[in-house]
Design an enzyme around this catalytic site. Structure first.
Site, PDB file in Angstrom:
ATOM      1  CG  ASP A  74      42.550  47.920  35.740  1.00 32.52           C
ATOM      2  OD1 ASP A  74      41.414  47.413  35.897  1.00 32.52           O
ATOM      3  OD2 ASP A  74      43.514  47.649  36.470  1.00 32.52           O
ATOM      4  CG  ASP A  76      40.185  43.697  34.158  1.00 30.50           C
ATOM      5  OD1 ASP A  76      41.399  43.548  33.976  1.00 30.50           O
ATOM      6  OD2 ASP A  76      39.722  44.300  35.146  1.00 30.50           O
ATOM      7  CG  ASP A 161      37.445  38.076  42.961  1.00 35.44           C
ATOM      8  OD1 ASP A 161      36.574  38.447  42.150  1.00 35.44           O
ATOM      9  OD2 ASP A 161      38.456  38.768  43.230  1.00 35.44           O
TER      10      ASP A 161
HETATM   11  P1  ATP Z   1      40.351  46.887  40.346  1.00 31.42           P
HETATM   12  O1  ATP Z   1      40.896  46.795  38.935  1.00 31.42           O
HETATM   13  O2  ATP Z   1      39.521  48.064  40.629  1.00 31.42           O
HETATM   14  O3  ATP Z   1      41.388  46.629  41.363  1.00 31.42           O
HETATM   15  P2  ATP Z   1      39.034  44.458  39.571  1.00 31.42           P
HETATM   16  O4  ATP Z   1      37.833  43.777  40.135  1.00 31.42           O
HETATM   17  O5  ATP Z   1      38.980  44.854  38.144  1.00 31.42           O
HETATM   18  O6  ATP Z   1      39.326  45.671  40.517  1.00 31.42           O
HETATM   19  P3  ATP Z   1      41.396  42.992  38.860  1.00 31.42           P
HETATM   20  O7  ATP Z   1      42.499  42.561  39.729  1.00 31.42           O
HETATM   21  O8  ATP Z   1      41.640  43.973  37.788  1.00 31.42           O
HETATM   22  O9  ATP Z   1      40.262  43.506  39.836  1.00 31.42           O
HETATM   23  O10 ATP Z   1      40.768  41.669  38.252  1.00 31.42           O
HETATM   24  C1  ATP Z   1      39.785  41.672  37.217  1.00 31.42           C
HETATM   25  C2  ATP Z   1      38.744  40.624  37.479  1.00 31.42           C
HETATM   26  O11 ATP Z   1      39.342  39.331  37.486  1.00 31.42           O
HETATM   27  C3  ATP Z   1      38.039  40.732  38.826  1.00 31.42           C
HETATM   28  O12 ATP Z   1      36.963  41.626  38.778  1.00 31.42           O
HETATM   29  C4  ATP Z   1      37.599  39.313  39.075  1.00 31.42           C
HETATM   30  O13 ATP Z   1      36.425  39.025  38.340  1.00 31.42           O
HETATM   31  C5  ATP Z   1      38.738  38.503  38.478  1.00 31.42           C
HETATM   32  N1  ATP Z   1      39.759  38.167  39.482  1.00 31.42           N
HETATM   33  C6  ATP Z   1      40.868  38.881  39.786  1.00 31.42           C
HETATM   34  N2  ATP Z   1      41.583  38.287  40.736  1.00 31.42           N
HETATM   35  C7  ATP Z   1      40.927  37.159  41.049  1.00 31.42           C
HETATM   36  C8  ATP Z   1      41.175  36.097  41.970  1.00 31.42           C
HETATM   37  N3  ATP Z   1      42.253  36.097  42.750  1.00 31.42           N
HETATM   38  N4  ATP Z   1      40.271  35.070  42.013  1.00 31.42           N
HETATM   39  C9  ATP Z   1      39.188  35.073  41.213  1.00 31.42           C
HETATM   40  N5  ATP Z   1      38.906  36.039  40.345  1.00 31.42           N
HETATM   41  C10 ATP Z   1      39.752  37.068  40.250  1.00 31.42           C
HETATM   42 MG    MG Z   2      40.563  45.679  36.980  1.00 32.52          MG
END
Ligand code: ATP
Ligand code: MG
Length: 460
Positions: A74, A76, A161
């Site tokens: 997805d 962001d 994170d």
């Molecule tokens: P994917 O969508 O492939 O699962 P993602 O890294 O995009 O991986 P998301 O859960 O969509 O993960 O979160 C988007 C972004 O928000 C992350 O890349 C990170 O920078 C931040 N993020 C998400 N969850 C946390 C958290 N618990 N603590 C700190 N930052 C976070």
């Molecule tokens: Mg994501």
């Protein structure tokens, strides 16, 4: 490809991720990420926000995955606009979340998640602590209960994170902003927490699960300092709301790398807080339990690779099945007859599991049906076999039976019998049923064999 793509990027060796003071801006000419690779809708959101005078970037998983030549799950977006300002910019927008307020911008079925830049949480030495406290709230263990203190781009990078998740791509200039040495960690295949690992896990214990998830998904190593405190802090997960953990478990086990993820969860002692009863079953009957779970996850991963549907109901049925006999036995010891004891054990086990991962009814009901059909698959006399075949959950129940057998349960050839029953015509089916009632081969022999040699999970 990835090596070629990143080798032009200057490598800031020797500087710990969170100490960098000057931003590393990697111009478009020095990386291979192209605006055309980003979802059209995400580009629209970034452009519109920038036109409205805000800063806006594609961020997180999409930048990371594209740099690794993978398809983002997805998109962001991070912006200087507050959620309310985002809502004022888009008609197709809704604000969600309390702990972490976000804007969702809708384009048909695609949702672009837009987050306002956050600062780290305000601590007591902070001059703005009073102001911060309203928007940011911590539990005694340091867990962030609310995280809505807005900040600037650099602060936002520090509160993310992992370094690999803190890359900001400006779709208009083509620059990547890398404040945390994320590019270097991508190059070295490292999952590295930003800041002090213990504090960051205490703020949000789910980050431990995320570390494992990204390590499995990307085939990265968790950097040693980020890995070291996990086993000790794993029990912080018992305090996380069960609905959030359920969502996280789906991402962990139903994203195509379930088997590898499971091994890492075990390795870091993260499995027990998610599935405490199953963890006990692993202690008691390691061979059978691990074989069953690994096989279930292997099948799931394969189905995902082949783009066939997978259901959490089946996977949870498998994950919890090995924990059933113990509960059944305890109830039988209290004098409850076997069949009601099994029913009650299933009910109690699911209720207990829901305290850790809140399984929605739409999954827990079919899960129960899969379990309840297991003993029914043995009773095939008269018209029963044909009625079972018509049951909407037959296929799942039959697959589950094969899974139990693959894990070493002795069902006396029941799986083979059902496989054949589905393959043959009406006459042969009749003969197979007659053979059952005349006490002949498979069924009767199998029942005797089972009596002599009971096996691990065959009591259901
Ligand atoms: P994917 O969508 O492939 O699962 P993602 O890294 O995009 O991986 P998301 O859960 O969509 O993960 O979160 C988007 C972004 O928000 C992350 O890349 C990170 O920078 C931040 N993020 C998400 N969850 C946390 C958290 N618990 N603590 C700190 N930052 C976070
Ligand atoms: Mg994501």
């Amino acid at each position: 490809m990835i090596r070629k793509l990143l080798k032009k990027i200057p490598s800031p060796f020797g500087r710990p991720a969170h100490r960098r003071t000057t931003p590393a801006i990697i111009p478009a000419s020095q990386h291979a990420l192209k605006r055309s690779q980003i979802s059209r809708n995400a580009v629209t959101v970034v452009e519109r926000l920038q036109q409205a005078g805000y800063q806006a970037f594609a961020v997180g998983g999409c930048v990371r995955d594209l740099l690794l030549d993978m398809d983002p799950k997805d998109y962001d977006v991070a912006t200087s606009a507050t959620p309310e300002q985002v809502r004022a910019t888009f008609r197709n927008c809704r604000l969600i979340g309390r702990r972490f307020k976000l804007a969702h911008v809708y384009f048909g079925r695609e949702i672009i998640e837009v987050a306002t830049f956050r600062a780290g949480h305000a601590d007591d030495s902070d001059n703005d602590a009073d102001l911060g406290r309203e928007q940011s709230l911590q539990s005694e263990s340091g867990r962030l209960l609310r995280d809505n203190v807005y900040g600037n781009l650099e602060q936002d990078a520090q509160r993310r994170d992992f370094t690999i998740n803190a890359l900001y791509y400006d779709v208009c200039t083509g620059n990547i902003h890398d404040y945390a040495n994320g590019v270097q960690d991508i190059r070295n295949a490292r999952v590295r927490l930003i800041g002090d690992p213990v504090q960051r896990y205490q703020e949000d214990p789910v980050r431990m699960l995320r570390a494992v998830r990204f390590a499995a998904k990307l085939d990265f190593e968790i950097e040693p300092h980020s890995a070291a405190p996990i086993a000790e802090l794993a029990e912080l997960l018992y305090d996380i709301p069960a609905a959030r953990l359920f969502d996280e478990v789906l991402k962990l086990l139903l994203s195509g790398q379930g088997e590898r993820t499971f091994e890492l969860l075990l390795h870091y002692d993260l499995f027990a807080p998610l599935f405490p009863d199953t963890d006990e079953a692993i202690d008691e009957q390691p061979d059978y339990t691990l074989k069953l779970i690994r096989q279930a996850l292997r099948n799931t991963d394969e189905r995902i690779r082949e783009e066939r549907p997978v259901t959490p109901a089946f996977l949870f049925a498998a994950l919890l099945w090995p924990a059933l006999p113990q509960r059944t036995r305890e109830l039988e010891e209290q004098g409850i007859p076997t069949i009601p004891a099994q029913q009650q054990a299933a009910h109690e086990l699911l209720a207990e599991q829901c305290r850790h991962t809140a399984i929605p009814k739409r999954f827990s009901l079919p899960l129960r049906e899969i379990w309840d059909m297991q003993p029914r698959l043995e009773r095939r006399n008269g018209r029963r076999a044909d009625q079972l075949l018509e049951h909407p959950r037959f296929r799942a129940a039959y697959d589950f039976l094969l899974l139990r057998e693959a894990a070493g349960e002795d069902t006396g050839g029941l799986g083979r019998w059902w496989t054949r029953y589905q393959e043959v015509g009406a006459d042969e089916r009749r003969r197979m049923i007659q053979q059952l009632s005349s006490g002949e081969p498979a069924a009767k022999r199998s029942r005797q064999r089972r009596k002599r040699k009971p096996s691990g999970g065959a009591e259901h």
